[in-house]
Design a protein around this motif. Sequence first.
Motif, PDB file in Angstrom:
ATOM      1  N   THR A  61      -4.312  21.143  18.740  1.00  0.00           N
ATOM      2  CA  THR A  61      -3.159  21.444  17.877  1.00  0.00           C
ATOM      3  C   THR A  61      -2.386  20.207  17.440  1.00  0.00           C
ATOM      4  O   THR A  61      -1.876  20.159  16.319  1.00  0.00           O
ATOM      5  N   GLY A  68      -4.561  23.566  28.987  1.00  0.00           N
ATOM      6  CA  GLY A  68      -3.489  23.060  28.148  1.00  0.00           C
ATOM      7  C   GLY A  68      -3.793  21.735  27.478  1.00  0.00           C
ATOM      8  O   GLY A  68      -3.359  21.483  26.350  1.00  0.00           O
ATOM      9  N   TYR A 105      -7.574  31.215  17.887  1.00  0.00           N
ATOM     10  CA  TYR A 105      -7.524  31.506  19.318  1.00  0.00           C
ATOM     11  C   TYR A 105      -7.673  33.008  19.539  1.00  0.00           C
ATOM     12  O   TYR A 105      -6.860  33.797  19.047  1.00  0.00           O
ATOM     13  N   CYS A 165     -11.834  29.444  19.547  1.00  0.00           N
ATOM     14  CA  CYS A 165     -11.695  29.089  20.956  1.00  0.00           C
ATOM     15  C   CYS A 165     -10.873  30.143  21.682  1.00  0.00           C
ATOM     16  O   CYS A 165     -10.258  31.020  21.066  1.00  0.00           O
ATOM     17  N   ILE A 176       1.516  24.083  26.081  1.00  0.00           N
ATOM     18  CA  ILE A 176       1.376  25.335  25.338  1.00  0.00           C
ATOM     19  C   ILE A 176       2.748  25.986  25.210  1.00  0.00           C
ATOM     20  O   ILE A 176       3.450  26.168  26.221  1.00  0.00           O
ATOM     21  N   ASN A 182      -7.992  32.044  23.873  1.00  0.00           N
ATOM     22  CA  ASN A 182      -6.527  32.022  23.805  1.00  0.00           C
ATOM     23  C   ASN A 182      -5.871  31.667  25.137  1.00  0.00           C
ATOM     24  O   ASN A 182      -4.649  31.650  25.238  1.00  0.00           O
ATOM     25  N   GLU A 222       3.465  31.577  23.635  1.00  0.00           N
ATOM     26  CA  GLU A 222       2.007  31.709  23.619  1.00  0.00           C
ATOM     27  C   GLU A 222       1.475  31.952  25.030  1.00  0.00           C
ATOM     28  O   GLU A 222       0.586  32.772  25.244  1.00  0.00           O
ATOM     29  N   ARG A 223       2.016  31.217  25.996  1.00  0.00           N
ATOM     30  CA  ARG A 223       1.584  31.405  27.382  1.00  0.00           C
ATOM     31  C   ARG A 223       1.841  32.822  27.861  1.00  0.00           C
ATOM     32  O   ARG A 223       0.963  33.477  28.447  1.00  0.00           O
ATOM     33  N   THR A 244      -6.710  20.710  26.398  1.00  0.00           N
ATOM     34  CA  THR A 244      -7.587  20.987  25.258  1.00  0.00           C
ATOM     35  C   THR A 244      -6.774  21.556  24.103  1.00  0.00           C
ATOM     36  O   THR A 244      -6.942  21.153  22.942  1.00  0.00           O
ATOM     37  N   TYR A 245      -5.880  22.472  24.415  1.00  0.00           N
ATOM     38  CA  TYR A 245      -5.006  23.060  23.392  1.00  0.00           C
ATOM     39  C   TYR A 245      -4.167  21.971  22.715  1.00  0.00           C
ATOM     40  O   TYR A 245      -4.027  21.946  21.481  1.00  0.00           O
ATOM     41  N   ARG A 246      -3.636  21.051  23.506  1.00  0.00           N
ATOM     42  CA  ARG A 246      -2.823  19.957  22.947  1.00  0.00           C
ATOM     43  C   ARG A 246      -3.659  19.086  22.014  1.00  0.00           C
ATOM     44  O   ARG A 246      -3.210  18.713  20.927  1.00  0.00           O
ATOM     45  N   HIS A 285      -0.322  23.332  31.892  1.00  0.00           N
ATOM     46  CA  HIS A 285      -0.240  24.075  30.631  1.00  0.00           C
ATOM     47  C   HIS A 285       1.134  23.952  29.969  1.00  0.00           C
ATOM     48  O   HIS A 285       1.504  24.773  29.135  1.00  0.00           O
TER      49      HIS A 285
END
Length: 379
Positions: A106, A99, A118, A93, A343, A95, A347-348, A101-103, A340
């Motif tokens: 992960t 946010g 990522y 996915c 994240i 990078n 990383e951000r 979706t990332y949560r 976001h």
Amino acid sequence: MKTGTKFIHAGAEPDPSTGAIMTPIYQTSTYVQEAPAQNKGYEYARSQNPTRTALEKAYAEIENGKFGLAFSSGVAATDAVIKLLSPGDEVICGNDMYGGTYRLFTKVFQKFGIKFHYVDMQDVKNIAVAINENTKLVWAETPTNPLMNICDIEAIASLTKAKNILLCVDNTFASPYLQNPLDLGADIVMHSATKYLGGHSDVIQGALMMNDQKLRDELYFIQKSCGAVPGPMDCFLVLRGIKTLHLRMQRHSENGRKIAEWLRKHPKVERVYWCGFEDHPNYAVAKKQMRDFGGMMSFELKNDSVDEAKRVLSSTKLFSLAESLGGVESLINHPATMTHASIPREERIKNGLSDSLIRLSVGVEDADDLIDDLNRAIG
């Protein structure tokens, strides 16, 4: 059928009992059956509802697909796609994804043994390098939230099909008016229908569209079994919203262009992220796969301090400081602390999302009024 006509008539059939031109809201949880297992297609509203059926038909039509499925939110739709996988499967996915979706990836699915990689999807070579024998899904988002990066859907689809890997594209920012990933080779399209499809900031819903019958059946089983389905009133609201999608997206795009170009000339603005600029890194790709460039953008101030960004965020009158996007009204947002925040900061920052970045969802008001509002706030 032309786009505007399709959006108005998608999923619409006159009510057979009354002739009502608008799909009725079937506010029921269950259905009377003439005999056991003789139910005319409807048994229980978690499995099916006539209002939802009309919307799911509309979802398929507006994305040039064969099948559509409605979910209680965009995250619920994303959740259903990942539930196609098994422990040990891997996902590639972007990078700089949303946010939420990332949560989900992960904090929820990673602990069940699904691995996520990522990568910078602006270059399809980065995806090719990340693929291994366990890769089962590529999750793409284009344009990305909030940096407006573009990935080449057709090129990624060519890669995934050769490897028998599913490709799902989050098409929320573009909407079906601007971009149709199924036509470019994607297997699944995901929308947070809360945004442009609903269009009026009054409903939460998600959507999946696809062409493959087997894939549809697997996702329908997950929808029915896990139960993240929308209510009939929510389905009615999105059906209503779709009817004006083309009109709204035209104005969103016109206003977006005016405001992006104005921001770029402002002496206190350092950088504007909008995929309609000819010097955007993947402008040629955006121009190829999109019909216009929409009303989503982000920008950074020359005074790159969080305090200055927060001052601007709190100084607008027409742009409301709020989560979400895609409504008729304009919204202003601080990704680092809002959309976001889940994240990690390192990383951000590594992926270009600074603490002072400001995101705009440009609405359909008069563009000159919106520019005056931003001008006063930026100072």
